[in-house]
Design an enzyme around this catalytic site. Sequence first.
Site, PDB file in Angstrom:
ATOM      1  CB  VAL A   1      -0.860   0.099   1.293  1.00 45.66           C
ATOM      2  CG1 VAL A   1      -1.911   1.178   1.161  1.00 45.66           C
ATOM      3  CG2 VAL A   1      -1.491  -1.211   1.667  1.00 45.66           C
ATOM      4  CG  HIS A   2       2.952   2.850  -3.102  1.00 47.88           C
ATOM      5  ND1 HIS A   2       2.463   1.718  -3.702  1.00 47.88           N
ATOM      6  CD2 HIS A   2       3.306   3.686  -4.108  1.00 47.88           C
ATOM      7  CE1 HIS A   2       2.544   1.866  -5.026  1.00 47.88           C
ATOM      8  NE2 HIS A   2       3.046   3.045  -5.298  1.00 47.88           N
TER       9      HIS A   2
END
Length: 370
Positions: A210-211
């Site tokens: 997740v970024h």
Amino acid sequence: MGFPVGEGAPGPVAVVLGTRPEAIKLAEIVRRLGAAGLLVHTGQHYDAAMWSDVTAQLGFGTEPIGLGVGGSSRGQQLGAAVAALDATFARHRPSAVIVQGDTTAALAGALAGNAADLPVVHVEAGLRSFDRRMPEEHNRVVIDHLADLCCAPTATAVGHLRAEGIADERILLTGNTVVESVLHLLPSESVQDAVVAGLGLPAQYVLLTVHRPENADNPAVLRQVLSEMAAIADDGLPVVFPAHPRTLDRLRGNGLGDLLDKFTVIAPQPPAEFLALQNRARLVVSDSGGVQEEVSVLKKRLVVVRRSTERPEVMGTFASLVPGGLRLAAAVRSALAEDPAALRDVPSPYGDGSASRVVVEAVVKLVAPF
Ligand code: UDP
């Protein structure tokens, strides 16, 4: 078809990039261009350690010209990168400019190439999320309209370009270079075993990344995504989380660091190791664009944690979309209940691994037509 070199040959082909996914997807094009390639790194996401991991594995065979462009806002980065590329093009006199995808670096490369009267080639043209909240959507639309050659990965992408009035002679259906990247980088089974064992991971796990700003920069969404994934870990299936520095920053900055205790947190991995982890995972959960394509080559199932996607071709087969992390745990449990073998014979929508060759052949024709 080789690139013409020697006296009277056209100038080098500038390949402009600024981020890890661009490096991964442009690698085979750079290798094929060989001495005719002029690799330019704007510095958008330049981390020396990560870059050396990436280049060592990709085998570019050439060090990039690093422009070291910084800037705290998108506008500053864009302006500085266009100016720095303009100076680089004046010095090295390329015959064409290749950009890939939808980053600020790609837009800067297209603008600077166009301003210098150079033919601009857009690799991975025609993707559309139709989500105007994403800066990448604006970048890719502008790049496609500037480009002299739009290399579209799929028929869907060709359709988007035509619908926007881009002439057929500027469109080439190539497939996606991600296919050959995965085939080049994926380690052997025994090395995959060693990667999993070396990180001390169990045989069964879910891989999480997740970024993206829509997840990492919104504390409520970030909490939701990670809490839902913590529920999967509580079910007894370990969640392996190569945590992007941006996400770690936001988690700690918003007092959400405790959520990490539920996961097996590891550092971001070099490309080959990350592919090994994807290939060995029971399921992948990610907001990455490139991962949506890679799972179609690896024949893995993916839950995409995003509001929208510019890659509809994999939805309903390899991937499903869960916005904002809402009911993410339920979506993950239902994906886990599917038979993983059912994907084995589903073809990747991104072609057969020949996209880089087709792009380089088209570039040769563009700069040396006779
Ligand atoms: N990737 C990697 N190491 C990691 C996580 C991802 O090498 O720890 C690779 C992944 O296989 C894919 C690319 O990075 O090829 C995706 O990059 P990212 O998620 O940063 O950007 P996006 O694809 O969303 O633009």
